[in-house]
Every structure is written in structure tokens, then in C-alpha cells.
Write a protein that holds these residues in place. Sequence first.
Motif, mmCIF file in Angstrom:
data_model
loop_
_atom_site.group_PDB
_atom_site.id
_atom_site.type_symbol
_atom_site.label_atom_id
_atom_site.label_comp_id
_atom_site.label_asym_id
_atom_site.label_seq_id
_atom_site.Cartn_x
_atom_site.Cartn_y
_atom_site.Cartn_z
ATOM 1 N N ARG A 23 -1.634 10.117 86.653
ATOM 2 C CA ARG A 23 -2.652 10.181 85.610
ATOM 3 C C ARG A 23 -2.887 8.818 84.973
ATOM 4 O O ARG A 23 -1.950 8.130 84.582
ATOM 5 N N GLU A 24 -4.153 8.441 84.909
ATOM 6 C CA GLU A 24 -4.560 7.289 84.123
ATOM 7 C C GLU A 24 -4.900 7.778 82.712
ATOM 8 O O GLU A 24 -5.280 8.942 82.520
ATOM 9 N N ALA A 25 -4.781 6.914 81.744
ATOM 10 C CA ALA A 25 -4.933 7.315 80.346
ATOM 11 C C ALA A 25 -6.285 7.961 80.052
ATOM 12 O O ALA A 25 -6.383 8.863 79.218
ATOM 13 N N GLN A 26 -7.324 7.523 80.740
ATOM 14 C CA GLN A 26 -8.668 8.022 80.460
ATOM 15 C C GLN A 26 -9.087 9.187 81.353
ATOM 16 O O GLN A 26 -10.202 9.713 81.214
ATOM 17 N N ASP A 27 -8.234 9.608 82.249
ATOM 18 C CA ASP A 27 -8.587 10.687 83.169
ATOM 19 C C ASP A 27 -8.798 12.009 82.438
ATOM 20 O O ASP A 27 -8.033 12.359 81.531
ATOM 21 N N VAL A 35 -12.673 21.041 70.637
ATOM 22 C CA VAL A 35 -12.395 20.433 71.947
ATOM 23 C C VAL A 35 -12.231 18.928 71.804
ATOM 24 O O VAL A 35 -11.305 18.327 72.379
ATOM 25 N N SER A 36 -13.093 18.295 71.057
ATOM 26 C CA SER A 36 -13.067 16.830 70.939
ATOM 27 C C SER A 36 -11.790 16.324 70.272
ATOM 28 O O SER A 36 -11.380 15.189 70.501
ATOM 29 N N ARG A 37 -11.155 17.183 69.456
ATOM 30 C CA ARG A 37 -9.928 16.782 68.762
ATOM 31 C C ARG A 37 -8.665 17.064 69.586
ATOM 32 O O ARG A 37 -7.565 16.716 69.156
ATOM 33 N N ALA A 39 -18.296 16.977 74.587
ATOM 34 C CA ALA A 39 -17.189 17.221 73.663
ATOM 35 C C ALA A 39 -15.835 16.858 74.259
ATOM 36 O O ALA A 39 -14.866 16.670 73.523
ATOM 37 N N VAL A 40 -15.756 16.746 75.577
ATOM 38 C CA VAL A 40 -14.469 16.508 76.242
ATOM 39 C C VAL A 40 -14.156 15.015 76.219
ATOM 40 O O VAL A 40 -14.834 14.208 76.868
ATOM 41 N N ALA A 41 -13.121 14.659 75.492
ATOM 42 C CA ALA A 41 -12.756 13.251 75.355
ATOM 43 C C ALA A 41 -11.972 12.774 76.568
ATOM 44 O O ALA A 41 -11.285 13.562 77.246
ATOM 45 N N PRO A 42 -12.049 11.477 76.887
ATOM 46 C CA PRO A 42 -11.211 10.922 77.959
ATOM 47 C C PRO A 42 -9.734 11.220 77.691
ATOM 48 O O PRO A 42 -9.282 11.163 76.545
ATOM 49 N N GLY A 43 -9.019 11.544 78.737
ATOM 50 C CA GLY A 43 -7.594 11.856 78.614
ATOM 51 C C GLY A 43 -7.277 13.323 78.416
ATOM 52 O O GLY A 43 -6.106 13.713 78.382
#
Length: 323
Positions: free
Chosen positions: A282-286, A194-196, A215-219
Motif C-alpha cells: 500500500r502506498e499512502a495515497q492508495d 466518508v471523507s473523515r 467524498a473518498v479521500a486518498p488512503g
Amino acid sequence: MPNTATLKLLDRDHVDALINPEQILFAVREAFFLHSAGKGQVFPVVREALETGGIFGIKSGGISSEGVLGFKAAGFWPSNRGAGGEPHQATIMLIDPATGRPLCVIDGNTVTTLRTGAAGALGLELLARKDSSRVCVFGSGVQASIQLDYALRVMPGIKEIEYLTYDRKPDQRFESMFDGRCLIRHSMEANDAVSRSDIVITATPGAGALFDLEAVAPGTHLNCVGADTRGKRELPEGLIAKARVVVDDINQATQIGETQWAPEVPVIEIGDLLTGRQVFTREAQDISVFDMTGLALQDLTVARLLFKQAKNESIGHDISWPW
């Protein structure tokens, strides 16, 4: 005339002969558009556990302006696997809204699979980052396969797939379906996969959270398929609250989807994005989530398409059904 009325039956082979993935995508887009425009009705869902161990449901609705009315009786019978059968079972009936007479009975298994895959594709087109290249898929069954197939159709930038299975074993059949379309590999570490990933697709029976919140990264964008009954979930606690959430139907999602676990969180219906009633920037970190519970209108727009094609091409069984 009533005495010469017929009922058309379309079995699995008839449906498979008529199916066109691009037409299904168009029909599903139309279903969401009509839902947002107030031209399609969605009736309350029946979804109940059975003493036999299965889950039985009915999704129904109509589009009065287009002469469409009907329902899908469907559910999940896990014991079918032991007999070499498909656990998901579905049957669709189209009804004449002017008279209440049945028009067409359709094997709904392929319809359900494809219309859900098409809905996932729309979610990716509207919500995922355009530069998304890595996907994590939970599951390797029918629904995981169609979700990934449609994802590759609408997101040409996807290059790498990691998938996870319930038994933690590679699925060679699943991998072979995507040979030459992307790099695909099996993973046993959910959080790492998930993180990748830029996109996460969850297509499991929804027995519990599949990975940790951290594990869920921004974006990241997540398409969630498995939560379609009270008590089911695939996402970890707290993810809905920190994400931007889009659903197919607010009432349905808060009753049986992932959103049932955080009904107070503001959500947008995907149809409103298609009609322009709502805007998703969408913002990049959403982190975004598309909570898919499946609308009767999806089944009905696809069923109407197949019924028309079957009549034009003289496909199916026509049974005398006088009244």
C-alpha cells in the motif's frame, strides 16, 4: 454401516453454543488459502429473484483432499421484518464426497454472519492502513454489527465510528453493542462521514450508491458487503476504476459483486495475498476496495469445524438416515 447411518442436525442454538469468533477467523483464512492453492472447488452461484419478493441463492463447492463437499441455500426475504423475523435466511448441508450421502444440516444464519465478518477482518488486516483510527459504517443491522465487531478485534487503533442508517435515525441497540470499545455516533451526512474516515464499511441491501466519488479521500480502504446479486451496488460510479481492488473470487465478483460495474479493472484475489502468489504494497495515497461476495468454501470450512465439534461434544440431533 449404511443401515446405521445418521444425519446430524444443528439448529440455531446448537450453532450459537459451538461458535468461537477466533476459530471462525482461522477457518475463513483457511478457505481463502485453499482457494488460492487450487485445493478447493467453487461451483457457479445460483442467485435468482422470486415472485414472493425474496432472493434465493445456492453457493456450493468442495475440498476433495479433506473430504468436504456441500452447499448453502440462502437468500434475502425483506418481508420477514414485518413478521419480526430475520430477512437473511441460510441453511448449510455437508455431504460425503465419496458417497453423496448427507452428513449434517446446519442452520446457516449465524455461520453466514460470522464468516462474512471474519472475511472483512482479513481484508482490513491485509489492505487497510495500519494507522487507521476512524471508521464509517453504512448500516446498523446484523452484518454491520459483525463487520464492526471483527474490525475492532483486528484493528486496535480504531477509536471513532460514524454510522448511517436507512431511515436517518440513531440506532440505540447498535450503539450499545460497542459501548466501551470505541466512540460511536450517528451521522446523517454520508459524504462528510466518508471523507473523515480511514475505513468505510458498506453493509446494506445494495440498492444504490451510498455516497459520492469525491467524498473518498486518498488512503481510504473500503470493505463492501452488500453487492451480492446482479444489479446491486453500494459504491459510486468510477470508484472501482480508481481503486486497487481485491476480491474473494474473480469470476463471482465480476458477476454479482461491486466489480460487475467495472469488469475490466484488474483485481487480485485475497487468497493469493495469503499464499504469497500476489503482493499488495500500500502506498499512502492508495484507495483500496475489498469486494466481498462470499465463497462457498467459507461456509464449508466453518461448517466442517462445527460438525467435528458437535460430534466430539455430542451436540445436535442425530437422525437415523439409512441407505
